[in-house]
Design an enzyme around this catalytic site. Structure first.
Site: not given
Ligand SMILES: Cc1cc2nc3c(=O)[nH]c(=O)nc-3n(C[C@H](O)[C@H](O)[C@H](O)COP(=O)(O)O)c2cc1C
Length: 365
Positions: A108, A184, A187, A236, A322-323
């Site tokens: 990324q 990226h 976010n 993304r 993700g998590r």
């Protein structure tokens, strides 16, 4: 019922191979990019990063943590870069380790823009941004969370330098053995700062209309694709997270359509759910997806049931987690066998060493 229809209706479709560009992914489960703040001196990923990613190589595709394309692009301490030879050498160990396990990995490419602090910037300069508008957020620097520094607006020629920096970093990622790169654009970082009018009040070709605000992310994607091939370039986005925007649907429909026309391999979409300011705004992801010609990766709070449902509806092609990958290196196997998932220890997410990084066991171990 035809066999492909029957397949699509079983949970197993998610565990079946998927063709992405020239790659055959082992399944439709993607490891989402996860910043872990464990790079060594010179912002070089260490041997421990190779171990960590190799442990997770059963994902159909791994997307690495964000790697800053320059020192100016860094916003948190101990995040790895992709602009020096020693960083390339460090990443080479990561890609070799993942490939040795039969996995695939994209890097990324990250520029944080205004989400930074003078202590991380070259010559302690102000972080750069489309406009001199400070974000209401904190970054992790000197082992504490601090308010971001006041940013300054980029000049036109500096924008060209950043686009060239993304392109150079993409070449370095391929030199380091990555299967591709993800731009990226999500976010709240630089490319999203350009795309949204909550952070972009420019009046030149990079601000104002939907088309003007899209210019930065599209020029970066085009430059990266020209360097490494569109089939090895993903992007993304997070239409309603982080920065406010008066027109997220129109903005991201336009971006998705243009990226599709470029032949970008995938669009990776963070679908709300992180408490972003626009989260309550209605956003139609099906409409977004219809604008984009190629692979759609859905993210945010997915579990196997939701992913399976979305897959059978035809709403997405791949699903990133993700998590769950932090504490479950063998997440794919656990989902396949309905094994219980381990919980993340929040104290060891950011920074530190092996604890909470490479010591989460696989069930088979
Ligand atoms: C510890 C942590 C680090 C993250 N780092 C990144 C990152 O480097 N790049 C990025 O695009 N998203 C990053 N994210 C967002 C995740 O990729 C993902 O969008 C988010 O965790 C929601 O997906 P999930 O519900 O499957 O965890 C991070 C999230 C977490 C929890």
């Amino acid at each position: 019922m035809k066999s492909d229809e029957r397949n699509a209706m079983t949970d197993n479709a998610i565990f079946e191979p998927y063709r992405l560009g020239k790659l055959t992914l082992a399944n439709r489960i993607v490891m989402a990019p996860l910043t872990r703040n464990r790079a060594g001196a010179g912002f070089v990923p260490g041997d421990i990063a190779a171990t960590y990613y190799a442990q997770r190589a059963t994902a159909g595709l791994i997307i690495s943590e964000g790697a800053q394309i320059s020192q100016e692009g860094q916003g948190y301490q101990d995040t790895p870069g992709i602009y020096t030879q020693t960083q390339i050498d460090g990443w080479r160990k990561v890609t070799d380790a993942v490939h040795a396990k039969g996995g695939h990995i994209f890097l990324q490419l990250w520029h944080v823009g205004r989400i930074s602090h003078v202590d991380l910037q070259p010559n302690a300069q102000a972080p750069v941004a489309p406009s001199a508008i400070k974000a209401e957020t904190k970054v992790f620097v000197n082992n504490v969370f601090v308010d971001v520094s006041e940013p300054r607006a980029l000049k036109l020629d500096e924008i060209q330098t950043i686009i060239a920096g993304f392109r150079r970093a993409a070449a370095k990622a391929i030199a380091a053995g990555f299967d591709g790169v993800e731009v990226h654009g999500a976010n709240g970082y630089l490319l999203e700062q350009f795309a949204k009018d909550g952070s972009n009040t420019r009046t030149d070709a990079y601000g104002g209309s939907v088309e003007h605000r899209a210019r930065m992310i599209l020029e970066v994607a085009a430059a990266v694709a020209a360097e490494v091939g569109a089939e090895r370039t993903g992007v993304r986005i997070s239409p309603v997270n982080s920065v406010t925007s008066s027109d997220p649907q129109a903005q991201f429909n336009y971006i998705a359509e243009k990226l599709g026309q470029m032949g970008i391999a995938y669009l990776h979409v963070v679908e709300a759910g992180r408490g972003g300011p626009n989260e309550s705004a209605a956003f139609d992801y099906a409409e977004l997806r219809a604008k984009f010609a190629n692979t759609y990766i859905a993210n945010n709070g997915y579990d196997l049931d939701r992913a399976t449902l979305r897959l059978t509806e035809g709403a997405a092609d791949l699903f990133s987690f993700g998590r769950p990958f932090i504490a479950n290196p063998d997440l794919v196997e656990r989902l396949k066998t309905a094994a219980p998932l381990a919980e993340v220890n929040p104290a060891t997410i950011y920074g530190g060493g092996a604890e909470g990084y490479t010591d989460y066991p696989s069930i088979a171990a």
